[in-house]
Design a protein around this motif. Structure first.
Motif, mmCIF file in Angstrom:
data_model
loop_
_atom_site.group_PDB
_atom_site.id
_atom_site.type_symbol
_atom_site.label_atom_id
_atom_site.label_comp_id
_atom_site.label_asym_id
_atom_site.label_seq_id
_atom_site.Cartn_x
_atom_site.Cartn_y
_atom_site.Cartn_z
ATOM 1 N N GLU A 156 6.869 5.792 -9.958
ATOM 2 C CA GLU A 156 6.268 5.644 -8.638
ATOM 3 C C GLU A 156 5.654 4.250 -8.597
ATOM 4 O OE1 GLU A 156 3.515 8.720 -7.631
ATOM 5 O OE2 GLU A 156 5.093 10.205 -7.393
ATOM 6 N N ILE A 157 6.221 3.392 -7.751
ATOM 7 C CA ILE A 157 5.785 1.999 -7.683
ATOM 8 C C ILE A 157 4.901 1.823 -6.454
ATOM 9 C CG2 ILE A 157 6.553 -0.390 -7.522
ATOM 10 C CD1 ILE A 157 9.286 0.649 -8.675
ATOM 11 N N THR A 158 3.657 1.422 -6.683
ATOM 12 C CA THR A 158 2.723 1.129 -5.595
ATOM 13 C C THR A 158 2.157 -0.268 -5.840
ATOM 14 O OG1 THR A 158 2.162 3.479 -5.494
ATOM 15 C CG2 THR A 158 0.729 1.966 -4.294
ATOM 16 N N GLY A 192 0.798 -1.216 0.000
ATOM 17 C CA GLY A 192 0.000 0.000 0.000
ATOM 18 C C GLY A 192 0.832 1.268 0.000
ATOM 19 N N LYS A 193 2.137 1.166 0.253
ATOM 20 C CA LYS A 193 3.031 2.328 0.248
ATOM 21 C C LYS A 193 3.608 2.493 -1.165
ATOM 22 C CE LYS A 193 2.881 2.995 4.743
ATOM 23 N NZ LYS A 193 2.501 4.175 5.429
ATOM 24 N N LEU A 239 16.570 -3.211 -9.275
ATOM 25 C CA LEU A 239 15.927 -3.127 -7.969
ATOM 26 C C LEU A 239 15.076 -4.365 -7.732
ATOM 27 C CD1 LEU A 239 14.794 -1.643 -5.404
ATOM 28 C CD2 LEU A 239 13.063 -0.667 -6.938
ATOM 29 N N THR A 240 15.304 -5.026 -6.607
ATOM 30 C CA THR A 240 14.407 -6.083 -6.153
ATOM 31 C C THR A 240 13.623 -5.495 -4.995
ATOM 32 O OG1 THR A 240 15.949 -7.809 -6.814
ATOM 33 C CG2 THR A 240 14.223 -8.427 -5.259
ATOM 34 N N LEU A 241 12.340 -5.370 -5.185
ATOM 35 C CA LEU A 241 11.458 -4.768 -4.191
ATOM 36 C C LEU A 241 10.684 -5.878 -3.485
ATOM 37 C CD1 LEU A 241 10.669 -1.951 -3.222
ATOM 38 C CD2 LEU A 241 8.884 -1.935 -4.960
ATOM 39 N N HIS A 242 10.904 -6.001 -2.180
ATOM 40 C CA HIS A 242 10.208 -6.996 -1.368
ATOM 41 C C HIS A 242 8.952 -6.332 -0.793
ATOM 42 C CE1 HIS A 242 13.826 -9.435 -1.613
ATOM 43 N NE2 HIS A 242 14.518 -8.401 -1.200
ATOM 44 N N VAL A 243 7.784 -6.747 -1.269
ATOM 45 C CA VAL A 243 6.522 -6.173 -0.808
ATOM 46 C C VAL A 243 6.023 -7.019 0.352
ATOM 47 C CG1 VAL A 243 4.199 -5.468 -1.448
ATOM 48 C CG2 VAL A 243 6.046 -5.378 -3.150
ATOM 49 N N ILE A 244 5.837 -6.372 1.501
ATOM 50 C CA ILE A 244 5.472 -7.072 2.732
ATOM 51 C C ILE A 244 4.212 -6.455 3.335
ATOM 52 C CG2 ILE A 244 7.845 -7.752 3.217
ATOM 53 C CD1 ILE A 244 7.921 -5.365 5.172
ATOM 54 N N ASP A 245 3.618 -7.137 4.308
ATOM 55 C CA ASP A 245 2.404 -6.602 4.913
ATOM 56 C C ASP A 245 2.660 -5.946 6.266
ATOM 57 O OD1 ASP A 245 2.817 -8.775 6.514
ATOM 58 O OD2 ASP A 245 0.908 -9.731 6.115
ATOM 59 N N THR A 246 3.909 -5.885 6.685
ATOM 60 C CA THR A 246 4.271 -5.164 7.897
ATOM 61 C C THR A 246 5.654 -4.583 7.674
ATOM 62 O OG1 THR A 246 4.479 -5.287 10.291
ATOM 63 C CG2 THR A 246 5.274 -7.180 9.062
ATOM 64 N N GLU A 247 5.982 -3.540 8.360
ATOM 65 C CA GLU A 247 7.279 -2.910 8.184
ATOM 66 C C GLU A 247 8.346 -3.718 8.914
ATOM 67 O OE1 GLU A 247 9.295 1.495 8.595
ATOM 68 O OE2 GLU A 247 7.228 1.189 9.207
#
Length: 145
Positions: free
Chosen positions: A84-86, A75-76, A111-119
């Motif tokens: 802008e990657i969302t 969501g960020k 860039l490898t972006l790890h999308v997680i559900d908590t920081e």
């Protein structure tokens, strides 16, 4: 009466070009692969010659791609270059961007972006978040140990 005819010297037009290292440049009908000065004589429809002098330079800036990893909470938004990657789903996403500096040198960033559900946060090896997400645990394991 004496008539003197003087042939005009052809006009020389200087041109400079810079290309990437290990590249090639097409000049007239020649493919150039070495730096230096090259000449080509052109004749217009009136039969007048003009000369083009090409100074060819090679850009010596060759760099390996830069690989980076980032953690992003679902969501960020993450700004990567002009993107802008969302993300709208959990998982790992891979992006590639080419940046050019003022000298004309290209740099590739993966860039490898790890999308997680908590920081994911850690201080001195202690996790400061509830890790309910497998991606977050993997990320911390790879980067913290």
């Amino acid at each position: 009466m004496t008539i003197v005819i003087t042939a005009a010297e052809p006009e020389v037009t200087p041109v400079e070009a810079t290309i990437e290292a290990n590249g090639a440049f097409l000049f007239g009908c020649r493919v150039l692969t070495e730096a230096g000065d090259y000449y080509d004589t052109l004749t217009n429809y009136l039969g007048q010659d003009s000369i083009v002098k090409l100074t060819l330079n090679f850009n010596s800036c060759v760099s390996a791609p830069t690989n980076i990893e980032a953690n992003l909470q679902l969501g960020k938004t993450y700004l990567f270059g002009c993107q802008e990657i969302t993300p709208d789903a959990l998982g790992d996403l891979v992006y590639k961007e080419t940046f050019t500096n003022i000298a004309g040198c290209d740099s590739v960033v993966n860039l490898t972006l790890h999308v997680i559900d908590t920081e994911c946060k850690a201080t001195n090896g202690q996790v400061e978040a509830t890790l309910t997400n497998l991606h977050c645990r993997r990320y911390l394991h790879r980067h913290i140990g």
